[in-house]
Scaffold this active site. Structure first.
Site, PDB file in Angstrom:
ATOM      1  N   ALA A   1      32.594  50.808  68.417  1.00  0.00           N
ATOM      2  CA  ALA A   1      32.235  50.017  67.243  1.00  0.00           C
ATOM      3  C   ALA A   1      31.054  49.088  67.544  1.00  0.00           C
ATOM      4  CB  ALA A   1      33.428  49.209  66.745  1.00  0.00           C
ATOM      5  N   THR A   2      30.922  48.654  68.789  1.00  0.00           N
ATOM      6  CA  THR A   2      29.778  47.798  69.141  1.00  0.00           C
ATOM      7  C   THR A   2      28.475  48.535  68.865  1.00  0.00           C
ATOM      8  OG1 THR A   2      31.062  46.681  70.859  1.00  0.00           O
ATOM      9  CG2 THR A   2      28.668  46.528  71.025  1.00  0.00           C
TER      10      THR A   2
ATOM     11  N   ASN B   1      39.680  40.190  63.781  1.00  0.00           N
ATOM     12  CA  ASN B   1      40.419  40.564  64.984  1.00  0.00           C
ATOM     13  C   ASN B   1      41.253  39.436  65.572  1.00  0.00           C
ATOM     14  OD1 ASN B   1      37.531  39.924  65.283  1.00  0.00           O
ATOM     15  ND2 ASN B   1      38.005  39.813  67.455  1.00  0.00           N
TER      16      ASN B   1
ATOM     17  N   GLN C   1      39.195  46.881  63.077  1.00  0.00           N
ATOM     18  CA  GLN C   1      40.583  46.397  63.072  1.00  0.00           C
ATOM     19  C   GLN C   1      41.345  46.861  61.830  1.00  0.00           C
ATOM     20  OE1 GLN C   1      42.263  44.821  65.399  1.00  0.00           O
ATOM     21  NE2 GLN C   1      40.617  44.295  66.806  1.00  0.00           N
TER      22      GLN C   1
ATOM     23  N   SER D   1      36.183  52.272  65.785  1.00  0.00           N
ATOM     24  CA  SER D   1      36.390  52.303  67.229  1.00  0.00           C
ATOM     25  C   SER D   1      37.658  53.089  67.556  1.00  0.00           C
ATOM     26  CB  SER D   1      36.512  50.866  67.751  1.00  0.00           C
ATOM     27  OG  SER D   1      36.902  50.884  69.108  1.00  0.00           O
TER      28      SER D   1
ATOM     29  N   HIS E   1      39.507  53.189  70.309  1.00  0.00           N
ATOM     30  CA  HIS E   1      40.580  52.575  71.105  1.00  0.00           C
ATOM     31  C   HIS E   1      41.354  51.501  70.357  1.00  0.00           C
ATOM     32  CE1 HIS E   1      38.787  48.645  72.470  1.00  0.00           C
ATOM     33  NE2 HIS E   1      37.657  49.262  72.197  1.00  0.00           N
TER      34      HIS E   1
ATOM     35  N   THR F   1      24.305  63.758  74.556  1.00  0.00           N
ATOM     36  CA  THR F   1      25.302  64.819  74.583  1.00  0.00           C
ATOM     37  C   THR F   1      26.641  64.302  74.070  1.00  0.00           C
ATOM     38  OG1 THR F   1      24.223  65.817  76.496  1.00  0.00           O
ATOM     39  CG2 THR F   1      26.508  66.463  76.091  1.00  0.00           C
TER      40      THR F   1
ATOM     41  N   CYS G   1      36.660  32.959  77.499  1.00  0.00           N
ATOM     42  CA  CYS G   1      35.970  32.602  78.734  1.00  0.00           C
ATOM     43  C   CYS G   1      34.490  32.858  78.558  1.00  0.00           C
ATOM     44  CB  CYS G   1      36.495  33.431  79.901  1.00  0.00           C
ATOM     45  SG  CYS G   1      38.194  33.057  80.313  1.00  0.00           S
TER      46      CYS G   1
HETATM   47  C1  LIG Z   1      37.033  45.936  69.139  1.00  0.00           C
HETATM   48  C2  LIG Z   1      36.110  45.539  68.068  1.00  0.00           C
HETATM   49  C3  LIG Z   1      34.753  45.857  68.136  1.00  0.00           C
HETATM   50  C4  LIG Z   1      34.136  46.560  69.320  1.00  0.00           C
HETATM   51  O1  LIG Z   1      34.564  47.883  69.417  1.00  0.00           O
HETATM   52  P1  LIG Z   1      34.244  48.720  70.748  1.00  0.00           P
HETATM   53  O2  LIG Z   1      34.611  50.121  70.361  1.00  0.00           O
HETATM   54  O3  LIG Z   1      35.132  48.164  71.802  1.00  0.00           O
HETATM   55  O4  LIG Z   1      32.815  48.570  71.046  1.00  0.00           O
HETATM   56  C5  LIG Z   1      33.946  45.490  67.092  1.00  0.00           C
HETATM   57  N1  LIG Z   1      34.442  44.833  66.025  1.00  0.00           N
HETATM   58  C6  LIG Z   1      35.739  44.499  65.930  1.00  0.00           C
HETATM   59  C7  LIG Z   1      36.231  43.782  64.719  1.00  0.00           C
HETATM   60  C8  LIG Z   1      36.609  44.847  66.950  1.00  0.00           C
HETATM   61  O5  LIG Z   1      37.888  44.493  66.858  1.00  0.00           O
END
Ligand SMILES: *Cc1c(COP(=O)(O)O)cnc(C)c1O
Length: 378
Positions: A74-75, A154, A182, A202, A204, A240, A321
Site C-alpha cells: 500500500a505504501t 489504522n 485497513q 495491502s 498483509h 517482474t 518511536c
Molecule cells: C499498513 C498500511 C499502509 C502500508 O501498507 P504496506 O503494504 O505495508 O506498504 C498504508 N496505509 C495504511 C492505512 C496502512 O494501514
C-alpha cells in the site's frame, strides 16, 4: 507461552490456505516462471495464475481486472497514486486535499510534493477521527487535482464517509484517492458505490503476504508511472511480477469475509472487561468504527510502563518511536488527546484467529498491570 497476538492492524499472519498456494509457486515443480515469458508453457502458466489472482482481488472491490495494478504494498500504491496524479497535472499551481491523520505513506508523499511546489491542505478530523464531506467541499479550490483520504484509520478504526466524499469529488471533477489498506476484509469496499477513482491495497492486512499490494486505477484515470523498466502493468508499474506474492494476495482476497459479528463480540467482551478499571476511555468512536480495533486510554498510567508490564499481550502503543525520542501518536493528538493521555493509550486489534480465551487472558493481564502501576503511583 507465546504472548496473545492483538496487533492485527499492524499485520496479519498469512492464512494457511494462502501459504499453501504460495508454496506452489516457488520451485521447479511449481509455478515458478516469469509471467512475462511468452515463449513457453511455464511462462503462460505463471501468467494465468497472476490473472486469476487479479480477478480474485478485483471481485472483492467490485472492479474490472484491467483496473488492478500490482505494487509492492500500500505504501507504493499511495506513492503511485498521489505522485502519479501530481506529475500528470504538473506540480506548480496544483492543489491536493488530504487529512492530518493519514498513514505516513500519504503524509510523507504529500510533504515531498510540497517541496516540488504542490499546495496541500490537511483537514483536521472530528474527535471521532472522521473527515466530513462538508469539510472536503469547503476545501475544494479551482486548482484542486486530488483528494486523498483513508477509508479506515489504522490507529483508532474510524471510518470516513467515503461514498459521500466521493460524490462531492465527482461533482467537482476532482480525482478521489482512498487508502483502503485497513478497510478490505473489515468492511465492504465497492469502488463503484463508493465513487473511488484510485484505491490502495495491502496484502498483509488481510491474511496475505507482506511485500505485495495493488492500486485500483479507474478506467480513464491518467497518472504518470513512478517506476520504469519494461512497461509491465500497462506501463503503470514496471518490474517482474512476483507470482507467489500475487497468488497469495489473490487467495487471501478470495477468503475475505465481511461478516464481522464474531470479532465485534470479542471486542465488546474486551471493552466490557477493561471498562471496569477507573479512568479508562475509548479513543475514537466505538459505535461507528471498525470492530477490529479498540484503542483505549488509561488515564493516570504511564503508557510505556504499562506496555512493559504486559509482556503476555502483543499490542501497539499510542507512542511512535521516532529515532531517539518517543513521540505521542499524531493521530491521537489530532483527535484531541494531550501528550500524556496519548502516551497512556494502547491499540488492541483483533483478527481471524483471536479467541474468547485470549480476550479473557488479556483482560486479566491488563487489569493486574494497571492496578499494580496505580498502586505504585499512589
Ligand atoms: C499498513 C498500511 C499502509 C502500508 O501498507 P504496506 O503494504 O505495508 O506498504 C498504508 N496505509 C495504511 C492505512 C496502512 O494501514
Amino acid at each position: 507461552m507465546n504472548p496473545v497476538y492483538l496487533d492485527y492492524a499492524a499485520t496479519t499472519p498469512v492464512d494457511p490456505k494462502v501459504a499453501e498456494a504460495m508454496a506452489d509457486c516457488l520451485t521447479l515443480e511449481g509455478n515458478f516462471a516469469n509471467p512475462a515469458s511468452r515463449s513457453h508453457r511455464y511462462g503462460w502458466m505463471a501468467e494465468e495464475a497472476v490473472e486469476t489472482a487479479r480477478g480474485q482481488l478485483a471481485t472483492v472491490i467490485n472492479a474490472d481486472v484491467r483496473e488492478i495494478v500490482w505494487t509492492s504494498g500500500a505504501t507504493e500504491a499511495d506513492n503511485l497514486a498521489i505522485k502519479g496524479v501530481a506529475e500528470q497535472h504538473g506540480y506548480q499551481g496544483s492543489h491536493i486535499i488530504t487529512s492530518s491523520i493519514e498513514h505516513k505513506a500519504v503524509l510523507d508523499t504529500c510533504a515531498h510534493l510540497e517541496q516540488q511546489g504542490v499546495e496541500v491542505t490537511y483537514l483536521q478530523p472530528t474527535s471521532a477521527g472522521v473527515i466530513t464531506c462538508e469539510q472536503v467541499a469547503a476545501a475544494l479550490q479551482e486548482n484542486t487535482i486530488l483528494v486523498s483520504l483513508m477509508y479506515v484509520n489504522n490507529e483508532v478504526g474510524s471510518i470516513n464517509p467515503i461514498s459521500q466524499i466521493g460524490d462531492v469529488c465527482r461533482r467537482a471533477n476532482v480525482l478521489f484517492h482512498v487508502d483502503g489498506a485497513q478497510a478490505v476484509g473489515k468492511i465492504k469496499v465497492d469502488v463503484e458505490k463508493d465513487n473511488i477513482d484510485l484505491l490502495s491495497l495491502s496484502g498483509h492486512k488481510f491474511y496475505g503476504p507482506k511485500g505485495i499490494g495493488a492500486l485500483y486505477v479507474k478506467r480513464g484515470v491518467k497518472l504518470v508511472a513512478q517506476i520504469h523498466g519494461g512497461g509491465h502493468e500497462r506501463g503503470m508499474r514496471s518490474g517482474t511480477l512476483a507470482t507467489h506474492q500475487i497468488v497469495g494476495m489473490g487467495v487471501a482476497a478470495s477468503l475475505v469475509d465481511d461478516n464481522t459479528k464474531d470479532i465485534k463480540q470479542l471486542r465488546d467482551q474486551l471493552w466490557q472487561g477493561l471498562s471496569q478499571l477507573d479512568g479508562v476511555s475509548i479513543n475514537g468512536d466505538e459505535a461507528s468504527g471498525v470492530p477490529h480495533i479498540l484503542n483505549v486510554a488509561f488515564a493516570g498510567v504511564d503508557g510505556e510502563s504499562l506496555l512493559l508490564s504486559i509482556p503476555q499481550v502483543a499490542v501497539s502503543s499510542g507512542s511512535a518511536c521516532n529515532s531517539a525520542t518517543m513521540a505521542p501518536s499524531y493521530v491521537l493528538k489530532a483527535i484531541g488527546l494531550d501528550d500524556e493521555l496519548a502516551h497512556a493509550s494502547i491499540r488492541f486489534s483483533l483478527g481471524r484467529f483471536t479467541t474468547q480465551q485470549q480476550i479473557e487472558q488479556t483482560i486479566e493481564s491488563v487489569t493486574t498491570a494497571v492496578n499494580r502501576l496505580k498502586g505504585m503511583a499512589a
